[in-house]
Scaffold this active site. Sequence first.
Site, short mmCIF file in Angstrom:
data_model
loop_
_atom_site.label_atom_id
_atom_site.label_comp_id
_atom_site.label_asym_id
_atom_site.label_seq_id
_atom_site.Cartn_x
_atom_site.Cartn_y
_atom_site.Cartn_z
CD GLU A 85 -2.99 -1.13 2.24
OE1 GLU A 85 -2.63 -0.62 3.32
OE2 GLU A 85 -4.09 -1.68 2.09
CD GLU A 116 4.68 -21.37 11.25
OE1 GLU A 116 4.91 -21.43 12.46
OE2 GLU A 116 3.64 -20.86 10.76
#
Length: 302
Positions: A85, A116
């Site tokens: 953004e 992960e």
Amino acid sequence: MKIDLTTLVTESRNKDSENIDMLSTVEMLKVINQEDKKVALAVEAIIPEIAKVVDLIANAFQSGGRLIYTGAGTSGRLGILDASECPPTYGSNPDLVIGLIAGGHTAILKAVENAEDNVELGASDLERIGFNEKDVLVGIAASGRTPYVLGAMNYAKSIGATVATLSCNANSPMTQLADISLTPVVGPEVVTGSSRMKAGTAQKLVLNMLTTGAMIRTGKVFGNLMVDVEATNAKLIQRQHNIVVEATGCSESQAAEALAQCNNHCKTAILMILLDIDAELATAKLGKHHGFIRHALLDQEQ
């Protein structure tokens, strides 16, 4: 190998929601809302530490460095969201803020098995983007123990980069490794272990502060106006016009004319109108003052 989660606040059971499955929908949502109210206070408690990281990021930007987020699952997705953004909001280079997630782009939409837990992958993902000592790394994980993130943090430390961490458990492996630790402790989740809830909200609030604060510190905001916004759709074209009008007090037609003369660059249009100068001189003044409108306004040279 068994993982001991009993010491993690984010994995503990919330006494106030133990019977949430027996409540009416309204009462259930009230419990969630009461817990959510605690998040902003947890973030407020660490504002001094957040400020330190903001200043480090701003200094990195001004020295040719970048901000890199690394995380897994929800934490990784939040980092990618914040990074993605920045360009439309602040006109920043897409490579200035980068979000990395364990498992790559596939993991944005669905879990990638064992990603992960891969320490080496955390380091290799940084190597792949040319991470260097000028960059700032922010490792994100609610638990504060994610191997992928620890791998990235260790690599960043090994080459002399600044390393911060954002987690919701105090004294975690990540907090012990980081140069600066951001730890909004939000307490047990409404649904035990569902750290996309309060912990995720806290992370989002902090990430908002990091990039917004750094962009303000590097001249991309004038007053509270996003003066480097890119006009990529009709709404943003109108927003540019509104920003120029708000910043200068000019008419809509004057704003449109100035923007047309400077390739729709808000900062330049604002300076043109406030100083009554042409686009070329306004561009030169902004360049001289590294994009800071307030500094350029004080420049009396013609």
